[in-house]
Scaffold this active site. Structure first.
Site, PDB file in Angstrom:
ATOM      1  N   ARG A  38       0.864  -1.184   0.000  1.00 33.30           N
ATOM      2  CA  ARG A  38       0.000   0.000   0.000  1.00 33.30           C
ATOM      3  C   ARG A  38       0.896   1.227   0.000  1.00 33.30           C
ATOM      4  O   ARG A  38       1.450   1.584   1.042  1.00 33.30           O
ATOM      5  CB  ARG A  38      -0.872  -0.050   1.257  1.00 33.30           C
ATOM      6  CG  ARG A  38      -2.076   0.851   1.225  1.00 33.30           C
ATOM      7  CD  ARG A  38      -2.619   1.018   2.636  1.00 33.30           C
ATOM      8  NE  ARG A  38      -1.711   1.820   3.440  1.00 33.30           N
ATOM      9  CZ  ARG A  38      -1.469   1.630   4.725  1.00 33.30           C
ATOM     10  NH1 ARG A  38      -2.058   0.679   5.394  1.00 33.30           N
ATOM     11  NH2 ARG A  38      -0.623   2.415   5.381  1.00 33.30           N
ATOM     12  N   HIS A  78      -3.218   4.481   4.841  1.00 27.99           N
ATOM     13  CA  HIS A  78      -4.400   3.605   4.923  1.00 27.99           C
ATOM     14  C   HIS A  78      -5.617   4.276   4.275  1.00 27.99           C
ATOM     15  O   HIS A  78      -6.325   3.681   3.472  1.00 27.99           O
ATOM     16  CB  HIS A  78      -4.679   3.267   6.391  1.00 27.99           C
ATOM     17  CG  HIS A  78      -5.936   2.486   6.602  1.00 27.99           C
ATOM     18  ND1 HIS A  78      -6.060   1.168   6.219  1.00 27.99           N
ATOM     19  CD2 HIS A  78      -7.125   2.849   7.136  1.00 27.99           C
ATOM     20  CE1 HIS A  78      -7.294   0.747   6.524  1.00 27.99           C
ATOM     21  NE2 HIS A  78      -7.948   1.747   7.079  1.00 27.99           N
ATOM     22  N   TYR A  96       4.419   5.091  11.238  1.00 22.97           N
ATOM     23  CA  TYR A  96       4.724   3.671  11.466  1.00 22.97           C
ATOM     24  C   TYR A  96       5.572   3.019  10.375  1.00 22.97           C
ATOM     25  O   TYR A  96       5.799   1.826  10.416  1.00 22.97           O
ATOM     26  CB  TYR A  96       3.428   2.875  11.686  1.00 22.97           C
ATOM     27  CG  TYR A  96       2.375   3.036  10.599  1.00 22.97           C
ATOM     28  CD1 TYR A  96       2.426   2.271   9.440  1.00 22.97           C
ATOM     29  CD2 TYR A  96       1.354   3.975  10.738  1.00 22.97           C
ATOM     30  CE1 TYR A  96       1.477   2.421   8.444  1.00 22.97           C
ATOM     31  CE2 TYR A  96       0.394   4.138   9.737  1.00 22.97           C
ATOM     32  CZ  TYR A  96       0.466   3.353   8.602  1.00 22.97           C
ATOM     33  OH  TYR A  96      -0.464   3.502   7.609  1.00 22.97           O
TER      34      TYR A  96
HETATM   35  C1  TPP Z   1     -14.602  -6.163  12.054  1.00 23.95           C
HETATM   36  C2  TPP Z   1     -13.785  -4.921  11.940  1.00 23.95           C
HETATM   37  N1  TPP Z   1     -12.852  -4.650  12.862  1.00 23.95           N
HETATM   38  C3  TPP Z   1     -12.088  -3.535  12.757  1.00 23.95           C
HETATM   39  C4  TPP Z   1     -12.277  -2.666  11.721  1.00 23.95           C
HETATM   40  C5  TPP Z   1     -11.447  -1.383  11.629  1.00 23.95           C
HETATM   41  N2  TPP Z   1     -10.516  -1.478  10.495  1.00 23.95           N
HETATM   42  C6  TPP Z   1     -10.815  -0.865   9.325  1.00 23.95           C
HETATM   43  S1  TPP Z   1      -9.636  -1.133   8.188  1.00 23.95           S
HETATM   44  C7  TPP Z   1      -8.705  -2.045   9.244  1.00 23.95           C
HETATM   45  C8  TPP Z   1      -7.417  -2.654   8.780  1.00 23.95           C
HETATM   46  C9  TPP Z   1      -7.615  -3.737   7.770  1.00 23.95           C
HETATM   47  O1  TPP Z   1      -6.419  -4.118   7.184  1.00 23.95           O
HETATM   48  P1  TPP Z   1      -6.345  -5.150   6.020  1.00 23.95           P
HETATM   49  O2  TPP Z   1      -7.344  -6.239   6.201  1.00 23.95           O
HETATM   50  O3  TPP Z   1      -4.930  -5.572   5.879  1.00 23.95           O
HETATM   51  O4  TPP Z   1      -6.830  -4.359   4.735  1.00 23.95           O
HETATM   52  P2  TPP Z   1      -6.270  -3.026   4.064  1.00 23.95           P
HETATM   53  O5  TPP Z   1      -6.968  -1.872   4.712  1.00 23.95           O
HETATM   54  O6  TPP Z   1      -4.799  -2.995   4.236  1.00 23.95           O
HETATM   55  O7  TPP Z   1      -6.675  -3.162   2.641  1.00 23.95           O
HETATM   56  C10 TPP Z   1      -9.312  -2.130  10.489  1.00 23.95           C
HETATM   57  C11 TPP Z   1      -8.757  -2.844  11.642  1.00 23.95           C
HETATM   58  C12 TPP Z   1     -13.287  -2.977  10.777  1.00 23.95           C
HETATM   59  N3  TPP Z   1     -13.529  -2.210   9.725  1.00 23.95           N
HETATM   60  N4  TPP Z   1     -14.004  -4.117  10.903  1.00 23.95           N
END
Ligand code: TPP
Length: 381
Positions: free
Chosen positions: A271, A275, A284
């Site tokens: 990425r 985020h 980070y």
């Molecule tokens: C069930 C749940 N827990 C926490 C969150 C908060 N949250 C949003 S994005 C994220 C990180 C997700 O990372 P990843 O799965 O690696 O996907 P990326 O954003 O890197 O595409 C979190 C913890 C959420 N949306 N849903």
């Protein structure tokens, strides 16, 4: 003579020799991510497909930049960019047939647009408007899912149901590395393998779940290795190599369509942006790491391959850029128009039969809106 001696020596029946029910070896991912660009495999790739992928990647990058700019102008509430991940997004959309289904996460707007959804409607959720914004049935694209990994059991359910009905449908579900720690990921993969559902799971391992790096997320040898525990093949692919991602996903989709069951594909990518626009990635991770990945850019990789093989010239590159600019200009113009919204829509499509509680709230809102309209009317008089 003891009792035991009278009965004869105790000879336990040995248990049947144990062996695994499935040979795990064919399910294991390769040690290295699969690559096509810059390797001998590239000579076998379809030139038309490579050119199509290139055009879509260029458009995708421009879309990401434009959507991010719209967040700064207050026209879009939030945008999780896929800059650096365009190869996964585009390949996921292009491998599917018309009748198949795509199950995206909140990050996968590009895949949704590449599948044919209107570029503005695809941003409805991220704009903060109500409901999905697009008709999921029109292009067979499920709503962008914000609760992590919840789209995965949905994909399995749809794929399994289609198979029971005898419909020729494959579901492709996208999830991030962080999403693989969710219970829904486990449940979806387990059900998919037990039912041999025609579903493909694409994990985009982009290095981070917001600020949490992969090393803090899992101790597994790779995310693709997780497939073996559920009894499905795991494949590892260079997620920035559009030709490789397309080939691996196409294989997995074909396998599913032919009744071979699910596959878990882990695409190693990065990425490049934060985020979302609300995140500060410098807190980070360091610039050096980002620069290393910029040097392994999906557009550059494909452009180099195509130009080296005489399949792309300056004019074609310019034409791709122009197309991307046209898309961005249209996006800007349409997103700068205020949407016309009816607050009463908030209650539509929640339940087929609204609950008494919701109906009460609906009436309350209607009364408030009418009172507001009346008072506005009297002040304007
Ligand atoms: C069930 C749940 N827990 C926490 C969150 C908060 N949250 C949003 S994005 C994220 C990180 C997700 O990372 P990843 O799965 O690696 O996907 P990326 O954003 O890197 O595409 C979190 C913890 C959420 N949306 N849903």
């Amino acid at each position: 003579m003891t009792v035991m001696e009278q009965r004869g020596a105790y000879r336990p029946t040995p248990p049947p020799a144990w062996r695994p029910r499935t040979d795990p070896a064919p399910l294991l991912p390769d040690a290295e991510p699969y690559r096509v660009l810059g390797t001998e495999a590239a000579a076998k790739a379809d030139p038309e497909l490579l050119r199509r992928l290139y055009a879509e990647l260029v458009k995708g990058r421009r879309y990401n930049a434009q959507a991010t700019a719209l967040t700064k102008q207050g026209r879009l509430a939030v945008y999780p960019s896929t800059t650096g991940q365009e190869a996964c997004e585009v390949a996921a959309a292009l491998v599917l047939k018309e009748q198949d289904w795509l199950f995206p996460s909140y990050r996968d707007t590009l895949a949704v647009v590449a599948r044919g959804v209107d570029p503005v409607e695809a941003l409805t959720l991220l704009r903060g408007d109500w409901h999905t914004g697009y008709d999921p049935y029109e292009h067979r694209v499920a709503p962008l899912c914000t609760p992590l990994a919840t789209q995965l059991p949905h994909a399995v359910g749809l794929a399994h149901a289609a198979r029971l009905k005898g419909d020729d449908v494959v579901a492709l579900a996208m999830v991030g590395d962080g999403g693989t720690s969710e219970g829904d990921f486990h449940e979806a993969l387990n059900f998919a393998a037990v039912w041999q559902a025609p579903v493909v799971f694409l994990v985009q391992n982009n290095g981070f779940a917001i600020s949490v790096p992969l090393a803090k997320q899992t101790a597994a040898p790779s995310l693709a290795h997780k497939a073996v525990g559920y009894g499905m093949p795991g494949r590892l692919v260079d997620g920035n190599d559009a030709a490789a991602v397309h080939e691996v996903l196409a294989d997995a989709v074909r396998h599913a369509r032919e009744g071979g069951g699910p596959t878990l594909v882990e695409a190693i990518t990065y990425r490049v942006d934060a985020h979302t626009n609300a995140d500060d990635a410098t807190r980070y991770r360091g610039d050096a790491e980002v620069e290393t990945w910029r040097a392994h850019d999906p557009i550059q990789l494909l452009e180099r391959e195509l130009t080296a093989r005489g399949m792309l010239d300056e004019a074609a590159i310019e034409a791709a850029r122009q197309d991307a600019e046209t898309l961005a200009a249209a996006l800007r113009e349409r997103m700068n128009q205020d949407p016309v919204l009816d607050p009463m829509d908030l209650f539509t499509h929640v339940y087929a039969e609204p609950t008494p509680h919701l109906r009460e709230q609906q009436e309350q809102l209607r009364a408030e809106l009418e009172a507001e309209a009346e008072s506005e009317g009297s002040t304007h008089r």
